[in-house]
Write a protein that holds these residues in place. Structure first.
Motif, PDB file in Angstrom:
ATOM      1  N   ASN A   1       2.483  30.178 -66.924  1.00  0.00           N
ATOM      2  CA  ASN A   1       3.664  30.206 -67.802  1.00  0.00           C
ATOM      3  C   ASN A   1       3.454  31.265 -68.848  1.00  0.00           C
ATOM      4  O   ASN A   1       2.333  31.512 -69.273  1.00  0.00           O
ATOM      5  CB  ASN A   1       3.806  28.850 -68.514  1.00  0.00           C
ATOM      6  CG  ASN A   1       3.945  27.728 -67.481  1.00  0.00           C
ATOM      7  OD1 ASN A   1       4.855  27.772 -66.668  1.00  0.00           O
ATOM      8  ND2 ASN A   1       2.989  26.819 -67.475  1.00  0.00           N
ATOM      9  N   GLY A   2       4.568  31.882 -69.292  1.00  0.00           N
ATOM     10  CA  GLY A   2       4.452  32.783 -70.426  1.00  0.00           C
ATOM     11  C   GLY A   2       5.070  34.141 -70.146  1.00  0.00           C
ATOM     12  O   GLY A   2       5.646  34.377 -69.078  1.00  0.00           O
ATOM     13  N   ARG A   3       4.903  35.029 -71.119  1.00  0.00           N
ATOM     14  CA  ARG A   3       5.512  36.356 -70.974  1.00  0.00           C
ATOM     15  C   ARG A   3       4.466  37.297 -70.378  1.00  0.00           C
ATOM     16  O   ARG A   3       3.400  37.498 -70.977  1.00  0.00           O
ATOM     17  CB  ARG A   3       5.933  36.873 -72.352  1.00  0.00           C
ATOM     18  CG  ARG A   3       7.031  36.057 -72.988  1.00  0.00           C
ATOM     19  CD  ARG A   3       7.466  36.708 -74.285  1.00  0.00           C
ATOM     20  NE  ARG A   3       7.692  38.170 -74.107  1.00  0.00           N
ATOM     21  CZ  ARG A   3       8.670  38.838 -74.679  1.00  0.00           C
ATOM     22  NH1 ARG A   3       9.553  38.190 -75.419  1.00  0.00           N
ATOM     23  NH2 ARG A   3       8.810  40.136 -74.509  1.00  0.00           N
TER      24      ARG A   3
ATOM     25  N   TYR B   1      -4.430  34.288 -71.417  1.00  0.00           N
ATOM     26  CA  TYR B   1      -4.713  35.728 -71.499  1.00  0.00           C
ATOM     27  C   TYR B   1      -3.702  36.382 -72.426  1.00  0.00           C
ATOM     28  O   TYR B   1      -2.492  36.258 -72.241  1.00  0.00           O
ATOM     29  CB  TYR B   1      -4.616  36.372 -70.112  1.00  0.00           C
ATOM     30  CG  TYR B   1      -4.766  37.867 -70.150  1.00  0.00           C
ATOM     31  CD1 TYR B   1      -3.674  38.702 -69.916  1.00  0.00           C
ATOM     32  CD2 TYR B   1      -5.988  38.451 -70.521  1.00  0.00           C
ATOM     33  CE1 TYR B   1      -3.808  40.090 -70.005  1.00  0.00           C
ATOM     34  CE2 TYR B   1      -6.117  39.825 -70.604  1.00  0.00           C
ATOM     35  CZ  TYR B   1      -5.024  40.645 -70.348  1.00  0.00           C
ATOM     36  OH  TYR B   1      -5.151  42.002 -70.438  1.00  0.00           O
TER      37      TYR B   1
ATOM     38  N   LYS C   1      14.534  35.460 -72.701  1.00  0.00           N
ATOM     39  CA  LYS C   1      13.258  35.354 -73.456  1.00  0.00           C
ATOM     40  C   LYS C   1      12.132  36.067 -72.693  1.00  0.00           C
ATOM     41  O   LYS C   1      10.995  36.115 -73.130  1.00  0.00           O
ATOM     42  CB  LYS C   1      12.888  33.869 -73.633  1.00  0.00           C
ATOM     43  CG  LYS C   1      13.894  33.089 -74.490  1.00  0.00           C
ATOM     44  CD  LYS C   1      13.201  31.855 -75.062  1.00  0.00           C
ATOM     45  CE  LYS C   1      13.861  30.526 -74.621  1.00  0.00           C
ATOM     46  NZ  LYS C   1      14.069  30.290 -73.206  1.00  0.00           N
ATOM     47  N   GLU C   2      12.463  36.619 -71.542  1.00  0.00           N
ATOM     48  CA  GLU C   2      11.469  37.294 -70.686  1.00  0.00           C
ATOM     49  C   GLU C   2      10.253  36.401 -70.427  1.00  0.00           C
ATOM     50  O   GLU C   2       9.101  36.838 -70.474  1.00  0.00           O
ATOM     51  CB  GLU C   2      11.020  38.621 -71.327  1.00  0.00           C
ATOM     52  CG  GLU C   2      12.105  39.684 -71.213  1.00  0.00           C
ATOM     53  CD  GLU C   2      11.639  41.011 -71.796  1.00  0.00           C
ATOM     54  OE1 GLU C   2      10.410  41.170 -71.947  1.00  0.00           O
ATOM     55  OE2 GLU C   2      12.499  41.836 -72.110  1.00  0.00           O
ATOM     56  N   VAL C   3      10.558  35.113 -70.170  1.00  0.00           N
ATOM     57  CA  VAL C   3       9.451  34.179 -69.898  1.00  0.00           C
ATOM     58  C   VAL C   3       9.485  33.853 -68.415  1.00  0.00           C
ATOM     59  O   VAL C   3      10.562  33.625 -67.835  1.00  0.00           O
ATOM     60  CB  VAL C   3       9.633  32.884 -70.734  1.00  0.00           C
ATOM     61  CG1 VAL C   3       8.725  31.790 -70.180  1.00  0.00           C
ATOM     62  CG2 VAL C   3       9.312  33.171 -72.192  1.00  0.00           C
ATOM     63  N   ALA C   4       8.321  33.883 -67.778  1.00  0.00           N
ATOM     64  CA  ALA C   4       8.265  33.551 -66.344  1.00  0.00           C
ATOM     65  C   ALA C   4       7.481  32.252 -66.190  1.00  0.00           C
ATOM     66  O   ALA C   4       6.592  31.949 -67.000  1.00  0.00           O
ATOM     67  CB  ALA C   4       7.517  34.659 -65.608  1.00  0.00           C
ATOM     68  N   GLN C   5       7.856  31.487 -65.218  1.00  0.00           N
ATOM     69  CA  GLN C   5       7.064  30.285 -64.893  1.00  0.00           C
ATOM     70  C   GLN C   5       6.795  30.313 -63.398  1.00  0.00           C
ATOM     71  O   GLN C   5       7.717  30.550 -62.598  1.00  0.00           O
ATOM     72  CB  GLN C   5       7.850  29.019 -65.253  1.00  0.00           C
ATOM     73  CG  GLN C   5       8.002  28.873 -66.762  1.00  0.00           C
ATOM     74  CD  GLN C   5       8.625  27.541 -67.119  1.00  0.00           C
ATOM     75  OE1 GLN C   5       9.298  26.940 -66.268  1.00  0.00           O
ATOM     76  NE2 GLN C   5       8.388  27.086 -68.338  1.00  0.00           N
ATOM     77  N   VAL C   6       5.550  30.107 -63.037  1.00  0.00           N
ATOM     78  CA  VAL C   6       5.182  30.173 -61.617  1.00  0.00           C
ATOM     79  C   VAL C   6       4.647  28.799 -61.227  1.00  0.00           C
ATOM     80  O   VAL C   6       3.813  28.234 -61.950  1.00  0.00           O
ATOM     81  CB  VAL C   6       4.069  31.234 -61.406  1.00  0.00           C
ATOM     82  CG1 VAL C   6       3.774  31.390 -59.928  1.00  0.00           C
ATOM     83  CG2 VAL C   6       4.495  32.573 -62.006  1.00  0.00           C
ATOM     84  N   ARG C   7       5.130  28.271 -60.141  1.00  0.00           N
ATOM     85  CA  ARG C   7       4.648  26.982 -59.649  1.00  0.00           C
ATOM     86  C   ARG C   7       4.105  27.195 -58.254  1.00  0.00           C
ATOM     87  O   ARG C   7       4.481  28.133 -57.551  1.00  0.00           O
ATOM     88  CB  ARG C   7       5.810  25.966 -59.612  1.00  0.00           C
ATOM     89  CG  ARG C   7       6.382  25.643 -60.981  1.00  0.00           C
ATOM     90  CD  ARG C   7       5.359  24.933 -61.845  1.00  0.00           C
ATOM     91  NE  ARG C   7       5.849  24.722 -63.224  1.00  0.00           N
ATOM     92  CZ  ARG C   7       5.649  25.585 -64.214  1.00  0.00           C
ATOM     93  NH1 ARG C   7       5.006  26.707 -63.994  1.00  0.00           N
ATOM     94  NH2 ARG C   7       6.112  25.361 -65.410  1.00  0.00           N
TER      95      ARG C   7
ATOM     96  N   LEU D   1      -0.070  34.739 -71.423  1.00  0.00           N
ATOM     97  CA  LEU D   1       0.101  33.925 -70.215  1.00  0.00           C
ATOM     98  C   LEU D   1      -0.820  32.727 -70.299  1.00  0.00           C
ATOM     99  O   LEU D   1      -2.022  32.877 -70.575  1.00  0.00           O
ATOM    100  CB  LEU D   1      -0.276  34.745 -68.975  1.00  0.00           C
ATOM    101  CG  LEU D   1       0.738  35.849 -68.616  1.00  0.00           C
ATOM    102  CD1 LEU D   1       0.081  36.916 -67.785  1.00  0.00           C
ATOM    103  CD2 LEU D   1       1.892  35.214 -67.875  1.00  0.00           C
TER     104      LEU D   1
END
Lengths: 732, 164, 148
Positions: A34-36, A63, B128-134, A41
């Protein structure tokens, strides 16, 4: 005494640094991210981050892209430039290399060192501070030996480990504690303190010495030797070494001082000094000194612990300056020798150690040009003031000019040479012919010619180039009676291959030997395809057309026939090598000297040497030495050097029948991260005295050597081809 | 890019079927949805209208092909984000793009990839340029499941940074 | 028996036209090697390392003197003199033409306390002889480099 290898100019090994990794991508994988991506991150479960030679795995991590910093927690593992850390929590700035790891276990690539600690602080790219940790170069969870210290600073850049209060455990038994300890991480150079040396000095008296090594700077060091001799008192010794560069040029030197106040045995102060120094003052101009001195004659046999030191009874003292231009050079020096008389000489004059002349001063001038319209010329001029308490004193001036026309082609060469030799003596008192001023002029003509034939052949199945090099060397020098000329610094040259092709039978200008002789020689070399010389055989014979009439006093009458030289040396196979030489001297129509030595080294740490050396009126020695594995971990080392027949000084008549010169027995045990050595050695120090020393030594690979005496140095000096058992550990 | 949220969404397609009951429209054949700099492409799209009038689109690709999306990012002259997956869900109100199965998202700077994300599921909030990876295509995070990966390019591109 | 005069088939030519020798200015070994290279072949001695086709790096040059034989009185009767050179040859763009190579030569010199001064000059004679021998061996090693 194992003195650490000479200091080198400060250059740290070029390690891959974090800076060089800035250009590499970072790969991150985790079960949950999660995060930018361009800021921060957070990574959950099964996290892995790699960049270049840095790899990190953990349960969770975060990080920060801008700061280029990663923090990780939960069974953290990190590999970085070959080192490995395992801990509970870690923080690392990938760019500066700064950070920390909590409750880590670590393993360093350098020296395979490992240990655990409460915390490791990464202070920079290659500096780590291990707090309340252990350090060992042994494998496995419970190492045979380890050091435990409150603070241990590992600096692989400057290749040094500095420990504060330290205790060393061997098989979990604390064996030594020290307030401070420094050691070389790669084992190359420094160690805080050297092994205390306990043994039996010469004449079998017990002693203990605890040297301490000060590493002042990468190119300066000082070793101090307090040495408790139970029969004499406390002797203090110190050795300083330095090298450096000033704006006027480089300088380097080594000075050793040792002194004992009020020796209980003799009641006087005993001291010894050895100092060597060279310094360049300007391009081409340098000066230096080479001073050795001792307090009294018995010093070598009372204090020496090595064969080399005890055998040296004429101590050189010299101060010199040299200036060299492009085609000429000038040397001025003042030199004399202190003679340490052998105590036995009082009863047996043949054992007396002679006192050489002092040269106060000696000035040499040399100039020479090559290939001036095909000619080579050189002029050597020398002016010397000789002084001696008993023998005649005087000044001598010598000028030797030579011109030659070398006709050199790859396949052959012809070199005619003309030498003019002029000398003038001015003696303080008339010699036996009543003259005080003597002069002499002689010229020599020599013709040197040789060819080189080659063929490709095989030696023991290996392709090899064999050369055949015939050579003829004719010398013509008229006879002039020179008995009136004093002998300041001249003697008969040893009859060897180099001397075979020099115009004068004598070394030194006091005698110019008359000559009408031809030297014929044949050399055959076996050259490997890569150019290395594998085997060389040489035959040389000097034929005297006229019998040389200029002789040194007491030199036997010369036969008219010839002197013959046979020599062969090299490697017969990968494991066998030999060196042999025979010199047949027509003068005494007998063998002047012969030697044969064989070495069989089938593998590392396995070597057998056998050697026979004979020199008429000198010695006839037989020498066996070996290093051989007894079991997979025990190794034996041994040497026996036996004099079959021996002579006093001047070789008048045999003095002793057979005598054991040196005997050495040693045992070594090789564990994976330490080596144990023990043994005993006896060697002759003077006519009737010998020195016996026993030693045992525990070397903790990559840390230090401790124990009694210095086994490693003794083994490697006494057994040619000896291989240190733990060489793979950092030692050069 | 923020400005996109004020733009009108335009969709073109080959064929359109409308299901009045569920208020959903099914578009098939090279569907392209554009809204300002946001462009979504796929073979088939299912568009739903929310009471407030926002669209929620599900783009799916034919087997072996992928649905893609591309949009400009704030904070620089030539900053882009693009991504692809077998199925993309776009929520117009939340401006959230969710990519399912074989999902990839790349952020680019003047044509050069600055970082690239891959994984079974990625949700990317462009505002918000936020990514979430699952690690599971369902969008849940399964313990012990697979892993998403993220590659961050070096700050100075190798070409420029080559200062050996 | 197959012997031919050396040089008749051009064995002694070097696989490079110019070489830079990293010896100190006043090093006798350096001067003698330069002289032999100039005399023997078409090789040009380059004083500027950047212009040379081959770079001769001196990694170590040392002279040693060790006791070889003692007589029964513990007196030295023979010394073993050694001359060791460790060198490497690289080409202009830093590729290794000849990996680090060590050549060690030995000469024995008889010793007698009554001729200390004479033995000193004989030692110098033997070191000069080893130096000449070393130069020849270096030339052979250089000639044996496979042109890249």
């Amino acid at each position: 005494q194992t003195v650490p290898p000479a200091p080198q100019p400060a250059t740290s090994p070029a390690a891959a640094t974090a800076a060089s990794e800035q250009d590499l991508p970072i790969t991150i994988s985790a079960e949950e991210i999660n995060g930018r991506p361009d800021r921060q991150l957070n990574l959950e479960r099964n996290v892995e981050l790699t960049r270049g030679q840095t790899r990190l795995t953990a349960d969770t991590a975060c990080y920060m892209r801008v700061e280029d910093e990663v923090t990780a927690a939960g069974n953290v593992n990190m590999w970085r430039f070959g080192d490995r850390y395992k801990g509970d929590e870690l923080q690392l700035n990938l760019e500066t290399g700064k950070g920390y790891v909590l409750r880590p276990e670590y393993r360093l690539q350098l020296n395979n060192a490992q240990g655990h600690a409460s915390r490791i602080d990464f202070l920079g790219e290659n500096v780590a501070l291990v707090r309340d940790g252990t350090y060992s170069t042994c494998e496995g969870p419970d190492p045979d030996w380890y050091l435990k210290s409150s603070t241990l600073r590992l600096d692989s850049g400057r290749d040094v480990g500095l420990a504060g209060k330290t205790v060393i455990y061997f098989k979990d038994v604390p064996i030594i504690g020290t307030p401070a300890l420094s050691f070389s991480l790669s084992g190359a150079r420094r160690s805080g303190w050297l092994a205390p040396t306990v043994g039996f000095g010469s004449k079998g008296k017990a002693e203990i010495m605890v040297p301490y090594y000060f590493n002042i700077a990468p190119n300066r060091d000082l070793t101090v030797y307090p040495r408790m001799m139970f029969d004499r008192g406390l002797q203090l010794g110190a050795t300083g070494r330095y090298l450096g560069v000033t704006e006027r040029g480089a300088y380097q030197g080594e000075t050793h001082l040792e002194g004992l106040r009020h020796d209980r045995e003799t009641g006087e102060d005993r001291w010894r000094v050895d100092s060597i120094h060279t310094q360049s003052l300007a391009p081409g101009w340098s000066y230096g000194w080479n001073l050795h001195g001792a307090s009294d004659d018995e010093y070598p046999s009372d204090f020496s612990r090595t064969v080399a030191v005890s055998a040296e009874r004429q101590l050189l003292r010299e101060v010199r300056t040299d200036y060299s231009g492009q085609y000429w050079s000038l040397t001025a020096r003042a030199q004399n020798y202190q003679v340490l008389q052998d105590p036995a000489a009082a009863t047996d004059p043949r054992l007396a150690v002679p006192r050489p002349y002092d040269r106060l001063p000696q000035v040499n001038f040399h100039a020479g040009r090559y290939d001036v319209a095909g000619f080579d010329w050189a002029v050597d001029a020398e002016a010397v003031r000789f002084w001696h308490p008993d023998f005649v004193r005087g000044n001598r001036a010598v000028v030797v000019g030579q011109v030659s026309y070398p006709w050199v082609r790859p396949g052959y060469f012809i070199t005619p040479k003309f030498i003019a030799h002029a000398s003038k003596y001015d003696l303080d008192r008339a010699n036996y012919t009543g003259e005080r001023k003597l002069s002499r002029y002689l010229n020599t003509f020599s013709l040197d010619s040789g060819m080189v034939f080659e063929r490709d052949t095989t030696l023991f199945g290996r392709a090899i180039t064999q050369t055949l090099e015939p050579r003829l060397f004719y010398v013509r020098t008229p006879y002039k009676n020179q008995d009136a000329f004093p002998l300041f610094d001249t003697g008969r040259a040893g009859f060897n291959y180099a001397q075979l092709f020099s115009e004068n039978r004598f070394v030194g200008p006091d005698r110019v030997s008359d000559a009408n002789q031809l030297t014929a020689a044949l050399v055959s070399r076996y050259i490997q395809p890569d150019g290395a010389e594998r085997l060389r055989m040489a035959f040389g014979q000097r034929i005297y057309f006229e019998e040389p009439r200029v002789r040194l006093p007491g030199e036997p009458l010369h036969q008219s026939r010839s002197d013959v030289l046979l020599a062969a040396s090299g490697r017969i196979s990968e494991t066998w090598s030999f060196d042999s030489g025979v010199q047949y001297d027509a003068a005494g129509s007998s063998l002047y000297s012969s030697n044969l030595s064989m070495q069989w080294q089938p593998a590392r740490m396995k070597v057998l040497n056998a050697e026979y050396r004979y020199q008429r009126d000198g010695f006839r020695n037989v020498d066996f030495s070996a290093q051989w594995p007894i079991t997979s971990r025990w190794y034996g080392v041994g040497r026996v050097s036996y004099a079959l027949r021996s002579y006093g000084v001047g070789g008048a008549s045999p003095v002793g029948k057979g005598k054991l010169l040196e005997s050495l027995i040693g045992l070594e045990y090789k564990a994976d991260c330490w080596v144990f050595r023990m043994g005993g050695q006896r060697f002759v120090t003077a006519a009737q005295t010998t020195s016996t020393s026993a030693f045992f030594q525990l070397e903790l690979n990559g840390l230090s050597r401790l124990g009694l005496g210095n086994a490693l140095e003794t083994f490697s000096k006494s057994v040619p081809g000896y291989t240190q058992l733990n060489t793979n550990v950092g030692r050069p | 890019e923020r400005a996109d949220s004020l733009k009108q969404a335009v969709i073109n397609f080959d064929t359109l079927d409308v299901d009045e009951v569920t208020q959903t429209r099914i578009l098939t054949g090279n569907v392209v949805l554009t809204r300002g700099t946001l462009v979504l492409k796929s073979d088939r799209a299912l568009v739903k209208e929310t009471p407030e009038g926002y669209m929620s689109v599900t783009l799916t690709a034919a087997p072996g092909k992928l649905a893609t999306f591309r949009q400009k990012r704030d904070g620089g002259p030539d900053l882009w984000v693009e991504g692809q997956a077998q199925r993309i869900e776009y929520d117009e109100r939340a401006e959230l793009v969710k990519l399912f199965t074989a999902a990839e998202v790349r952020e680019l700077e003047s044509g050069r990839m600055t970082n690239e994300i891959k994984g079974p599921f990625i949700s990317y909030d462009n505002r918000k340029e936020v990514a979430q990876v699952r690690n599971d295509a369902s969008g849940q995070s399964k313990v012990g499941g697979g892993r998403g990966t993220l590659i961050i390019a070096p700050r100075r591109p190798a070409a420029e940074g080559g200062k050996q | 028996c197959g012997f031919q005069l050396r040089g008749s088939n051009g064995q002694y030519n070097m696989p490079f036209q110019s070489i830079y020798l990293a010896f100190a200015e006043s090093s006798p070994l350096g001067t003698e090697l330069k002289r032999n290279l100039r005399a023997g072949d078409s090789v040009r001695i380059e004083n500027d390392a950047s212009k040379a086709e081959a770079l001769f790096d001196v990694l170590g040059e040392s002279r040693g003197k060790a006791i070889l034989s003692l007589n029964s009185l513990g007196r030295v009767r023979e010394y073993s003199l050694s001359y060791t050179l460790v060198f490497r040859v690289r080409d202009a763009n830093n590729k290794v033409l000849l990996a680090p190579t060590e050549i060690t030569l030995r000469r024995n010199i008889a010793f007698d306390e009554s001729q200390v001064l004479a033995k000193e000059s004989e030692e110098a004679l033997l070191y000069r002889d080893m130096q000449a021998d070393l130069v020849q061996q270096i030339l052979r090693r250089l000639a044996a480099i496979k042109p890249v």
